[in-house]
Design a protein around this motif. Structure first.
Motif, short mmCIF file in Angstrom:
data_model
loop_
_atom_site.label_atom_id
_atom_site.label_comp_id
_atom_site.label_asym_id
_atom_site.label_seq_id
_atom_site.Cartn_x
_atom_site.Cartn_y
_atom_site.Cartn_z
N LYS A 18 24.16 40.49 -40.91
CA LYS A 18 25.32 41.03 -41.62
C LYS A 18 26.47 41.37 -40.67
O LYS A 18 27.61 40.99 -40.90
N SER A 19 26.16 42.10 -39.63
CA SER A 19 27.21 42.54 -38.70
C SER A 19 27.85 41.37 -37.98
O SER A 19 29.08 41.33 -37.83
N THR A 20 27.05 40.42 -37.54
CA THR A 20 27.59 39.25 -36.86
C THR A 20 28.52 38.48 -37.78
O THR A 20 29.61 38.05 -37.37
N LEU A 21 28.13 38.32 -39.03
CA LEU A 21 28.96 37.61 -40.00
C LEU A 21 30.24 38.38 -40.28
O LEU A 21 31.33 37.80 -40.28
N ALA A 22 30.13 39.67 -40.53
CA ALA A 22 31.32 40.48 -40.82
C ALA A 22 32.32 40.44 -39.67
O ALA A 22 33.53 40.25 -39.89
N GLU A 23 31.83 40.61 -38.47
CA GLU A 23 32.71 40.60 -37.30
C GLU A 23 33.35 39.22 -37.12
O GLU A 23 34.56 39.11 -36.85
N GLY A 24 32.57 38.16 -37.28
CA GLY A 24 33.10 36.81 -37.14
C GLY A 24 34.16 36.48 -38.18
O GLY A 24 35.19 35.87 -37.87
N LEU A 25 33.91 36.88 -39.42
CA LEU A 25 34.88 36.64 -40.48
C LEU A 25 36.17 37.44 -40.25
O LEU A 25 37.27 36.92 -40.46
N ALA A 26 36.03 38.67 -39.84
CA ALA A 26 37.21 39.49 -39.57
C ALA A 26 38.06 38.88 -38.44
O ALA A 26 39.29 38.83 -38.54
N GLN A 74 44.57 40.59 -46.26
CA GLN A 74 43.95 39.68 -47.23
C GLN A 74 42.52 40.06 -47.58
O GLN A 74 42.18 40.18 -48.74
N TYR A 75 41.65 40.22 -46.59
CA TYR A 75 40.24 40.55 -46.83
C TYR A 75 39.86 41.79 -46.03
O TYR A 75 40.39 42.04 -44.95
N LEU A 76 38.88 42.52 -46.58
CA LEU A 76 38.21 43.58 -45.84
C LEU A 76 36.73 43.26 -45.94
O LEU A 76 36.16 43.25 -47.03
N PHE A 77 36.12 42.96 -44.80
CA PHE A 77 34.71 42.58 -44.76
C PHE A 77 33.86 43.83 -44.58
O PHE A 77 34.05 44.57 -43.61
N CYS A 78 32.97 44.05 -45.52
CA CYS A 78 32.19 45.29 -45.58
C CYS A 78 30.73 45.00 -45.24
O CYS A 78 30.01 44.37 -46.02
N ASP A 79 30.32 45.47 -44.07
CA ASP A 79 28.95 45.28 -43.58
C ASP A 79 28.06 46.29 -44.28
O ASP A 79 27.88 47.40 -43.82
N THR A 80 27.57 45.91 -45.41
CA THR A 80 26.72 46.62 -46.37
C THR A 80 27.57 47.41 -47.36
O THR A 80 28.78 47.56 -47.20
#
Length: 173
Positions: A18-26, A74-80
Motif C-alpha cells: 500500500k505505502s509503496t503504491l501510494a508514494e509512487g502514485l503521488a 487532482q488526487y489525494l492518495f490515502c494509504d489505508t
C-alpha cells in the motif's frame, strides 16, 4: 482555488504494498499521499493497538486526509482508510465500536476510487507484521466487506511497475 482532489483509497492487508503504491502514485501525479497512521501509532506508543484505540486511529487517519486535501493536486492518495481499521477491529476484537462504524460507513461516499493491493508480493516478516496466513484472511475479509457494501474496486497486483501502470490505466478512464 483548486477543486477538491479525488481521494483514492489504497487498502489491503499488511505488507501488500500500500505505502509503496501510494508514494509512487503521488510522485507520478505531483501530489500528496497520506501515510498510514497506524505505523506511527505503534512506533510512538511502543505497542500494538487495543480495542479502545481503534476510533482514535481511524479518526486520526481521516483528519490527516482532511488536512492534506487542500494542498493536493487532482488526487489525494490515502494509504489505508477507516474501513481497514473496522476490518481489523472485527478480526482482533470481535466487532466495530459505535464511534468507528460511521467512519467506515463513509468509505463509499468519501473515496472516488478504491484500490486493493493484492497479497502477491514477497512477504517479509518483522516484529510488527502479521503472518502471511493472517494477511490472507484480512485480504478475504476486505474483499467480502467491499462486496457487501457494494463498493467497486480495482485489484492491484504484480511488481511495483505493473501496479503503477494498472492504476494509471484505471484512473485515465
Amino acid at each position: 482555488m483548486n477543486a477538491a482532489p479525488l481521494r483514492i483509497a489504497i487498502v489491503g492487508a499488511a505488507s501488500s504494498g500500500k505505502s509503496t503504491l501510494a508514494e509512487g502514485l503521488a510522485r507520478r501525479h505531483h501530489t500528496l499521499w497520506v501515510p498510514e497512521y497506524l505505523r506511527e501509532f505503534v512506533d510512538v506508543e511502543g505497542r500494538v493497538p487495543v480495542a479502545g484505540d481503534q476510533f482514535h486511529i481511524a479518526s486520526t487517519q481521516r483528519a490527516r486526509e482532511d488536512a492534506a486535501a487542500p494542498n493536493a493536486e487532482q488526487y489525494l492518495f490515502c494509504d489505508t482508510t477507516p474501513l481497514m481499521t473496522a476490518i481489523y477491529s472485527r478480526l482482533y476484537f470481535g466487532g466495530i465500536d459505535t464511534q468507528l462504524a460511521p467512519l467506515a460507513d463513509a468509505h463509499a461516499r468519501d473515496y472516488a476510487h478504491t484500490l486493493v493491493t493484492a497479497p502477491d508480493i514477497p512477504w517479509v516478516a518483522d516484529a510488527q507484521r502479521e503472518s502471511a496466513e493472517v494477511c490472507a484472511i484480512v485480504h478475504r475479509m476486505l474483499l467480502d466487506e467491499l462486496a457487501v457494501r457494494g463498493i467497486p474496486y480495482l485489484l492491484v497486483s504484480g511488481d511495483p511497475g505493473q501496479r503503477l501502470a494498472l492504476v494509471e490505466h484505471h484512473l485515465s478512464r
